[in-house]
Scaffold this motif. Structure first.
Motif, short mmCIF file in Angstrom:
data_model
loop_
_atom_site.label_atom_id
_atom_site.label_comp_id
_atom_site.label_asym_id
_atom_site.label_seq_id
_atom_site.Cartn_x
_atom_site.Cartn_y
_atom_site.Cartn_z
N ALA A 103 41.71 53.03 39.92
CA ALA A 103 42.92 52.23 40.05
C ALA A 103 43.96 52.59 39.00
O ALA A 103 45.16 52.73 39.29
CB ALA A 103 42.58 50.75 39.97
N THR B 91 51.07 49.68 41.95
CA THR B 91 50.03 49.39 42.94
C THR B 91 48.90 50.39 42.77
O THR B 91 49.09 51.49 42.22
CB THR B 91 50.58 49.46 44.37
OG1 THR B 91 49.53 49.15 45.29
CG2 THR B 91 51.12 50.85 44.70
N ALA C 200 43.73 47.02 35.23
CA ALA C 200 42.87 47.66 36.21
C ALA C 200 41.43 47.58 35.71
O ALA C 200 40.77 48.58 35.45
CB ALA C 200 43.30 49.11 36.43
N GLY D 113 48.79 37.56 39.99
CA GLY D 113 47.40 37.76 40.41
C GLY D 113 46.55 36.61 39.93
O GLY D 113 47.07 35.53 39.60
N PHE E 171 44.71 43.00 39.05
CA PHE E 171 44.26 43.44 40.37
C PHE E 171 42.92 42.83 40.76
O PHE E 171 42.64 42.65 41.95
CB PHE E 171 44.11 44.96 40.40
CG PHE E 171 45.40 45.73 40.24
CD1 PHE E 171 46.58 45.26 40.78
CD2 PHE E 171 45.41 46.94 39.56
CE1 PHE E 171 47.76 45.97 40.65
CE2 PHE E 171 46.58 47.66 39.42
CZ PHE E 171 47.76 47.18 39.96
N LEU F 193 47.59 43.22 45.22
CA LEU F 193 47.72 44.67 45.38
C LEU F 193 48.86 45.27 44.58
O LEU F 193 48.96 46.49 44.49
CB LEU F 193 47.93 45.01 46.87
CG LEU F 193 46.79 44.67 47.82
CD1 LEU F 193 47.09 45.23 49.20
CD2 LEU F 193 45.46 45.19 47.31
N GLY F 194 49.75 44.44 44.02
CA GLY F 194 50.85 44.97 43.24
C GLY F 194 52.20 44.62 43.83
O GLY F 194 52.33 43.69 44.62
#
Length: 710
Positions: free
Chosen positions: A36, A156, A85, A140, A109, A144-145
């Motif tokens: 990620a 993302t 991430a 979040g 994420f 997903l961004g």
């Protein structure tokens, strides 16, 4: 002494830094090239991010020419955005470190929070509280961004893509704010394929901190954004969302929302997706539509309504005007619009005369306008018909449903539509029949250049236009004014009927003649005073179901019947363990009318609403009810009564005369006023409200009030 910055101002600044970051720290970089963190970095590089990029990972080293730090503490103070991430288990400690380094914002994420159950929800709430106290903002987890198309900036971990930059000077873009990242991407592709600009595509996930209302509030001030699309599975802070909706409404920026949850299965799906709590969809719908939000039912409608509003941001209210080449479609459209609850109004005499002078004698100048085959020979009739419908005061939008005929004909028709719509602001959409038959390229070029809405489905354009032109004017729900009467002082808990009726009487709601007594002698005196027949009812807060307990005796015609019923009632309630009566309510037996229910309830998150519907046992059997804003006017309540499935019973059915709907509406207004004024009242129910023939009023035969004491 340092200047204290308000919390909301800090959050606004943090959100701006999030969407327009000039420095980014990717936390969780590993040696795996497709992890990620690597994808986030590749997206920044692919889109020529001009800011500073920092990398933090477990192992020191270098990736793509950048040094990998092993501790967040090694980052400079005040980085704009931290991209986490990392696994869910590391999020809390990592965010604490981000707070210590005064990082402005963060995106998480990782999944594994509220969507997994109570333990995950508890962890999410604990971390969210920590973040809000710090002043840093977080998006979040489980998202997903986002992409900022004005800046060409994308964060993302799902694929590497070059961001298509939005044209400079754009003012009619759509911003997407979604609790589902996957759906947000579908919406973005759907809009861009129609030539509708997208300004932002934001996945909010579980919303431990920043929520839908925060983003809506921010986007209201974005000059490129005209419409905001919202996909929600739960609105976690309704007050903030409604405030943002009010700002959007004042700024002339429509909100279009899709919110699954009408069915139990949809509610369960939302829980497992973004950790949403299963709320009351009907209450939510009442509140957001009152605030002016366009709440849609399907994905198709979601995209269609957003496109119409992007092209026509200030639509008119009214009915639909329809132009077609098919007499068959006229009948289809009438049926479809009747189901949608939107009118196809008759055109005015002036418009009729104008069209009559233009059309051949065998074409009737009416709405829908059916040009038949005449438009094949005279394409200018399309423009004349469209212009006439757009200029008709009773029409709020125009739907055109015609075949392609040929490439040259299609080009002529679109040119006529472009000319007719020039300088007019009412929404207009074309359905080009022929299902998947390709449209001529020159037709599409003209439509795209002039921002004409083109669909292949008549049903879809009718539904989208109907949603918009029938949308009621938004109103911000009123708070009790300074001159409003004081809230009644009530004991805590469920009030017995007699006490509830005292509250209703004080609100101007009619209740039967009578009063509370404790002896048969007092009962006889009251009955003699008010006149037979009478009803007697046992009274105690603990006696919620009086009828089932044998505590109600009806239609007592004289003193003998009263004494006999008193003895039976006493014997019945004596069988209820521990029951102590306040007394017995003796009332005049009311004549028969139509039984309705009027009540108020206070949703723990959304606040008060008023319920109206068919009363007696039918409210449970048929669930034929409407929820209405508590500050609705008498006229609004009258209109809502007319929307009941059983509305025929109100206006004269079979041999029954029309009932006094206006009196019922006045009761609903009084209940709305009460629940607004008395925040400690969680529930009010009048069932039945006996409504009599028009002009003869309504009487509350029963009353339930629950006072929480809060």
């Amino acid at each position: 002494m340092p200047i204290q910055v308000p919390v909301e101002a800090k959050r606004s600044e943090g959100l701006h830094r999030f969407l327009n970051a000039k420095s980014v720290a990717i936390v969780g970089m590993s040696s795996k090239p497709n992890s990620a963190g690597h994808i986030v970095l590749k997206n920044l590089r692919e889109n020529n991010f001009a800011g500073v990029i920092h990398l933090v990972g477990r192992t020191a080293g270098e990736i793509d020419g950048l040094v990998v730090q092993t501790n967040i503490e090694d980052l400079p103070l005040g980085v704009d955005l931290a991209v986490l991430a990392i696994p869910a288990a590391s999020v809390e400690e990592t965010l604490k470190s981000c707070i210590d380094r005064r990082i402005g914002s963060a995106i998480v994420f990782a999944s594994g929070f509220a969507e997994t159950g109570d333990a995950g929800r508890e962890a999410q709430e604990r971390i969210g509280a920590l973040v809000r106290e710090s002043g840093m903002v977080v998006v979040g987890p489980n998202c997903l961004g986002f992409t900022n198309y004005a800046a060409g900036f994308s964060i993302t971990f799902v694929g590497v893509n070059k961001v298509p930059s939005m044209a400079e000077g754009t003012t009619d873009a759509v911003a997407i704010v979604s609790q589902s990242g996957g759906l947000a991407n579908h919406l973005r592709h759907g809009l861009t394929s129609r030539g509708v600009a997208v300004s932002y595509n934001i996945s909010t996930g579980n919303e431990m901190d920043l929520g839908l209302g925060d983003f809506v509030d921010h986007l209201v001030d974005d000059v490129s954004t005209r419409v905001i699309m919202i996909y929600a599975e739960d609105i976690r802070r309704p007050d903030a969302f409604l405030r943002a909706a009010a700002r959007a409404r004042a700024a002339g920026k429509p909100l279009v929302m899709l919110f699954p949850g009408r069915s139990p299965h949809a509610q369960e799906a939302a829980k497992s997706h973004t950790g949403a709590l299963a709320g009351d969809y009907a209450v939510m719908k009442t509140k957001v539509e009152r605030a002016g939000v366009h709440l849609v039912d399907t994905l198709d409608e979601f995209l269609d309504v957003a496109e119409v509003l992007a092209r026509y941001p200030a639509p008119s209210r009214g009915g639909l005007g329809i132009l077609t080449f098919s007499g068959a479609f006229c009948g289809i459209a009438h049926d479809f619009c009747a189901d949608l609850g939107v009118e196809i109004p008759q055109i005015s005499p002036a418009t009729e005369a104008h069209l009559k002078a233009l059309l051949p004698s065998f074409i009737s100048p009416k709405n829908p306008i059916d040009l038949g085959t005449e438009a094949v020979w005279r394409p200018e009739l399309v423009g004349a018909g469209v212009a006439a419908l757009l200029d008709e005061p009773a029409i709020g939008g125009v739907a055109i449903s015609i075949p392609i005929v040929s490439p040259n004909h299609a080009k002529s028709y679109i040119e006529q539509v472009v000319a007719a719509s020039a300088g007019r602001t009412k929404p207009l959409a074309m359905a080009m029949l022929g299902d998947q038959l390709p449209l001529p390229p020159e037709f599409l070029e003209i439509a795209r250049a002039n921002k004409i809405i083109v669909s292949r489905s008549s049903d879809r354009i009718l539904k989208a236009l109907a949603r918009i032109v029938r949308q009621p004017d938004a109103r911000q729900e009123a708070e009790p004014g300074a001159g409003a009467p004081a809230a009644p002082q009530l004991p805590k808990g469920t009030l017995p009927e007699w006490q509830g009726k005292e509250v209703l009487r004080a609100e101007g709601i009619a209740v039967p003649q009578g009063r509370l007594v404790t002896t048969i002698e007092e009962a006889e005196a009251v009955a003699s005073e008010i006149g037979y027949p009478v009803v007697i009812k046992a009274q105690a807060a603990a006696l919620a179901h009086k009828t089932e307990a044998g505590g109600v005796m009806l239609n007592l015609a004289d003193a003998v019947a009263l004494r006999s019923a008193w003895q039976v009632l006493e014997a019945n309630v004596a069988r209820v363990p521990g029951l102590v009566l306040d007394g017995v309510l003796v009332e005049k037996m009311s004549p028969k009318g139509l039984e309705l229910v009027v009540g108020g309830r206070r949703d723990p998150r959304w606040g008060p609403v008023v319920l109206i519907g068919l009363g007696g046992i039918m409210v449970e059997a048929l669930e034929d009810v409407r929820l209405v804003a508590p500050d609705a006017t008498k006229a609004e309540f009258v209109a809502e009564f007319a929307k009941l499935k059983a509305a025929k019973m109100l206006y004269g059915f079979r041999n029954s005369p029309p009932v006094d709907v206006e009196a019922a509406a006045e009761v609903a207004v009084a209940i709305g006023r009460l629940v607004l004024r008395a925040p400690s009242i969680s529930d009010v129910e009048i069932n039945p409200l006996m409504v009599y023939e028009r002009g003869h009023g309504a009487v509350a035969l029963d009353a339930l009030i629950v006072n929480t004491g809060n």
